[in-house]
Design a protein around this motif. Structure first.
Motif, PDB file in Angstrom:
ATOM      1  N   SER A   1       0.831  -1.201   0.000  1.00 33.06           N
ATOM      2  CA  SER A   1       0.000   0.000   0.000  1.00 33.06           C
ATOM      3  C   SER A   1       0.869   1.256   0.000  1.00 33.06           C
ATOM      4  O   SER A   1       2.075   1.195   0.284  1.00 33.06           O
ATOM      5  N   PRO A   2       0.271   2.416  -0.302  1.00 26.49           N
ATOM      6  CA  PRO A   2       1.030   3.676  -0.234  1.00 26.49           C
ATOM      7  C   PRO A   2       1.671   3.915   1.130  1.00 26.49           C
ATOM      8  O   PRO A   2       2.693   4.603   1.218  1.00 26.49           O
ATOM      9  N   ALA A   3       1.108   3.333   2.183  1.00 23.07           N
ATOM     10  CA  ALA A   3       1.676   3.508   3.519  1.00 23.07           C
ATOM     11  C   ALA A   3       3.107   3.006   3.592  1.00 23.07           C
ATOM     12  O   ALA A   3       3.912   3.495   4.388  1.00 23.07           O
ATOM     13  N   LEU A   4       3.457   2.035   2.730  1.00 21.76           N
ATOM     14  CA  LEU A   4       4.824   1.519   2.697  1.00 21.76           C
ATOM     15  C   LEU A   4       5.596   2.007   1.472  1.00 21.76           C
ATOM     16  O   LEU A   4       6.808   2.204   1.547  1.00 21.76           O
ATOM     17  N   LEU A   5       4.919   2.182   0.372  1.00 22.26           N
ATOM     18  CA  LEU A   5       5.616   2.576  -0.854  1.00 22.26           C
ATOM     19  C   LEU A   5       6.094   4.026  -0.807  1.00 22.26           C
ATOM     20  O   LEU A   5       7.205   4.332  -1.266  1.00 22.26           O
ATOM     21  N   GLU A   6       5.288   4.917  -0.274  1.00 19.34           N
ATOM     22  CA  GLU A   6       5.657   6.330  -0.267  1.00 19.34           C
ATOM     23  C   GLU A   6       6.896   6.615   0.579  1.00 19.34           C
ATOM     24  O   GLU A   6       7.806   7.329   0.116  1.00 19.34           O
ATOM     25  N   PRO A   7       7.005   6.112   1.820  1.00 20.94           N
ATOM     26  CA  PRO A   7       8.232   6.367   2.584  1.00 20.94           C
ATOM     27  C   PRO A   7       9.465   5.715   1.969  1.00 20.94           C
ATOM     28  O   PRO A   7      10.577   6.228   2.123  1.00 20.94           O
ATOM     29  N   GLN A   8       9.281   4.597   1.248  1.00 18.18           N
ATOM     30  CA  GLN A   8      10.426   4.010   0.548  1.00 18.18           C
ATOM     31  C   GLN A   8      10.883   4.923  -0.580  1.00 18.18           C
ATOM     32  O   GLN A   8      12.090   5.136  -0.765  1.00 18.18           O
ATOM     33  N   ALA A   9       9.943   5.457  -1.332  1.00 15.32           N
ATOM     34  CA  ALA A   9      10.287   6.355  -2.433  1.00 15.32           C
ATOM     35  C   ALA A   9      10.973   7.614  -1.920  1.00 15.32           C
ATOM     36  O   ALA A   9      11.848   8.182  -2.584  1.00 15.32           O
ATOM     37  N   ALA A  10      10.603   8.046  -0.708  1.00 15.06           N
ATOM     38  CA  ALA A  10      11.184   9.253  -0.123  1.00 15.06           C
ATOM     39  C   ALA A  10      12.499   8.982   0.602  1.00 15.06           C
ATOM     40  O   ALA A  10      13.151   9.927   1.069  1.00 15.06           O
ATOM     41  N   GLY A  11      12.896   7.709   0.700  1.00 14.53           N
ATOM     42  CA  GLY A  11      14.153   7.375   1.362  1.00 14.53           C
ATOM     43  C   GLY A  11      14.060   7.279   2.874  1.00 14.53           C
ATOM     44  O   GLY A  11      15.081   7.137   3.551  1.00 14.53           O
ATOM     45  N   ARG A  12      12.835   7.326   3.415  1.00 16.53           N
ATOM     46  CA  ARG A  12      12.666   7.239   4.869  1.00 16.53           C
ATOM     47  C   ARG A  12      12.542   5.795   5.361  1.00 16.53           C
ATOM     48  O   ARG A  12      12.628   5.539   6.558  1.00 16.53           O
ATOM     49  N   LEU A  13      12.313   4.885   4.438  1.00 18.01           N
ATOM     50  CA  LEU A  13      12.091   3.483   4.798  1.00 18.01           C
ATOM     51  C   LEU A  13      12.848   2.581   3.844  1.00 18.01           C
ATOM     52  O   LEU A  13      12.887   2.835   2.633  1.00 18.01           O
ATOM     53  N   MET A  14      13.439   1.522   4.392  1.00 17.80           N
ATOM     54  CA  MET A  14      14.121   0.523   3.583  1.00 17.80           C
ATOM     55  C   MET A  14      13.595  -0.855   3.973  1.00 17.80           C
ATOM     56  O   MET A  14      13.356  -1.132   5.154  1.00 17.80           O
ATOM     57  N   VAL A  15      13.400  -1.707   2.975  1.00 19.33           N
ATOM     58  CA  VAL A  15      12.967  -3.086   3.194  1.00 19.33           C
ATOM     59  C   VAL A  15      14.075  -4.013   2.724  1.00 19.33           C
ATOM     60  O   VAL A  15      14.524  -3.918   1.570  1.00 19.33           O
ATOM     61  N   VAL A  16      14.546  -4.888   3.602  1.00 19.94           N
ATOM     62  CA  VAL A  16      15.623  -5.816   3.252  1.00 19.94           C
ATOM     63  C   VAL A  16      15.236  -7.224   3.656  1.00 19.94           C
ATOM     64  O   VAL A  16      14.387  -7.444   4.524  1.00 19.94           O
ATOM     65  N   GLY A  17      15.868  -8.199   3.014  1.00 19.87           N
ATOM     66  CA  GLY A  17      15.694  -9.593   3.379  1.00 19.87           C
ATOM     67  C   GLY A  17      16.853 -10.066   4.222  1.00 19.87           C
ATOM     68  O   GLY A  17      17.942  -9.476   4.222  1.00 19.87           O
ATOM     69  N   ALA A  18      16.621 -11.149   4.960  1.00 16.38           N
ATOM     70  CA  ALA A  18      17.674 -11.716   5.798  1.00 16.38           C
ATOM     71  C   ALA A  18      17.460 -13.222   5.913  1.00 16.38           C
ATOM     72  O   ALA A  18      16.353 -13.733   5.695  1.00 16.38           O
ATOM     73  N   TYR A  19      18.534 -13.910   6.263  1.00 16.68           N
ATOM     74  CA  TYR A  19      18.479 -15.379   6.381  1.00 16.68           C
ATOM     75  C   TYR A  19      19.366 -15.804   7.537  1.00 16.68           C
ATOM     76  O   TYR A  19      20.543 -15.442   7.603  1.00 16.68           O
ATOM     77  N   TYR A  20      18.771 -16.574   8.457  1.00  9.81           N
ATOM     78  CA  TYR A  20      19.471 -16.994   9.669  1.00  9.81           C
ATOM     79  C   TYR A  20      19.967 -18.426   9.544  1.00  9.81           C
ATOM     80  O   TYR A  20      19.205 -19.327   9.184  1.00  9.81           O
ATOM     81  N   HIS A  21      21.244 -18.624   9.877  1.00 14.39           N
ATOM     82  CA  HIS A  21      21.859 -19.951   9.860  1.00 14.39           C
ATOM     83  C   HIS A  21      21.829 -20.526  11.278  1.00 14.39           C
ATOM     84  O   HIS A  21      22.493 -20.009  12.185  1.00 14.39           O
ATOM     85  N   LEU A  22      21.062 -21.581  11.465  1.00 11.18           N
ATOM     86  CA  LEU A  22      20.854 -22.127  12.799  1.00 11.18           C
ATOM     87  C   LEU A  22      22.143 -22.608  13.448  1.00 11.18           C
ATOM     88  O   LEU A  22      22.347 -22.437  14.656  1.00 11.18           O
ATOM     89  N   ASP A  23      23.014 -23.233  12.665  1.00  7.72           N
ATOM     90  CA  ASP A  23      24.210 -23.825  13.262  1.00  7.72           C
ATOM     91  C   ASP A  23      25.241 -22.790  13.681  1.00  7.72           C
ATOM     92  O   ASP A  23      25.820 -22.866  14.760  1.00  7.72           O
ATOM     93  N   SER A  24      25.436 -21.770  12.875  1.00  5.88           N
ATOM     94  CA  SER A  24      26.470 -20.775  13.176  1.00  5.88           C
ATOM     95  C   SER A  24      25.946 -19.578  13.961  1.00  5.88           C
ATOM     96  O   SER A  24      26.696 -18.913  14.673  1.00  5.88           O
ATOM     97  N   GLY A  25      24.652 -19.283  13.820  1.00  8.41           N
ATOM     98  CA  GLY A  25      24.105 -18.086  14.445  1.00  8.41           C
ATOM     99  C   GLY A  25      24.234 -16.843  13.585  1.00  8.41           C
ATOM    100  O   GLY A  25      23.819 -15.755  13.997  1.00  8.41           O
ATOM    101  N   ARG A  26      24.776 -16.991  12.375  1.00  4.11           N
ATOM    102  CA  ARG A  26      25.007 -15.835  11.512  1.00  4.11           C
ATOM    103  C   ARG A  26      23.733 -15.460  10.765  1.00  4.11           C
ATOM    104  O   ARG A  26      22.968 -16.314  10.320  1.00  4.11           O
ATOM    105  N   VAL A  27      23.514 -14.159  10.622  1.00  2.00           N
ATOM    106  CA  VAL A  27      22.416 -13.642   9.824  1.00  2.00           C
ATOM    107  C   VAL A  27      22.992 -12.937   8.609  1.00  2.00           C
ATOM    108  O   VAL A  27      23.815 -12.017   8.751  1.00  2.00           O
TER     109      VAL A  27
END
Length: 204
Positions: A172-198
């Motif tokens: 929705s615009p509630a998330l798209l507009e702040p991203q376009a303005a540089g106020r919000l960033m969306v990133v992905g992440a992946y956790y490794h159970l054995d090492s604890g690294r993200v």
């Protein structure tokens, strides 16, 4: 975090990365949880990041990033799927709490993704609400190839990519507009159970 000035999306991401590095060092960590701090937070919360994470008991975001009370706004469900409740919660975090960062985190050996793989292969059937949860994961399983080796982890990564893409491009615009303005960033992440690294993924 409530007594600090607003931070940028990249500064918020750096805080998480630094916290995971400390977590990996196995050094003792004691977050501030005294009565004065609790009273301070009772007046208002100001988390610096919102998190969409799996409900898996082995994947607690606060511990993985050595954060304390009032620092992370966490939305958890089986398989870190973007259901209506999760999306609405993330929108609340952005519009009402002004978080500058949303992280979508999958992990190794995800039980929900593994169950979705079984469904895709015709090995198992689930009824009721469990089946509804797994239905939302099937597109990621099929995109990753339902007969590939190590499919569970490949599908978990694919699910993170799909959710991040939706939040970046189709929300929705509630998330798209702040991203376009540089106020919000969306990133992905992946956790490794054995090492604890993200591992964080800003680009796909």
């Amino acid at each position: 975090m409530t007594d600090l000035p607003p931070i940028t999306p990249h500064e918020a991401l750096d805080l998480l990365k630094d916290g995971n590095r400390r977590f990996l060092s196995d050094a003792p960590y004691t977050p501030v949880m005294d009565r004065v701090h609790r009273l301070h937070l009772a007046a208002a919360q100001r988390p610096f990041a919102a998190y969409l994470s799996c409900s898996d008991s082995r994947v607690p975001p606060e511990l993985l990033f050595e954060r304390g009370l009032g620092e992370l706004f966490i939305v958890r469900n089986a398989g870190n799927t973007l259901c209506a409740t999760a999306l609405g919660s993330l929108e609340f975090a952005v519009t009402q709490l002004q978080v500058p960062l949303i992280v979508v985190m999958g992990h190794e050996a995800c039980g929900a993704v593994s169950a979705a793989v079984s469904v895709a292969r015709g090995e198992t059937a689930y009824s009721g609400n469990v089946g509804k949860v797994l239905q939302s994961l099937l597109p990621a399983v099929l995109e990753a190839d339902p007969w590939a080796e190590d499919l569970c982890n490949a599908a978990a990564l694919c699910n993170v990519r799909r959710v991040v893409k939706e939040l970046r491009e189709e929300a929705s615009p509630a998330l798209l507009e702040p991203q376009a303005a540089g106020r919000l960033m969306v990133v992905g992440a992946y956790y490794h159970l054995d090492s604890g690294r993200v591992d964080f993924f800003q680009n796909y």
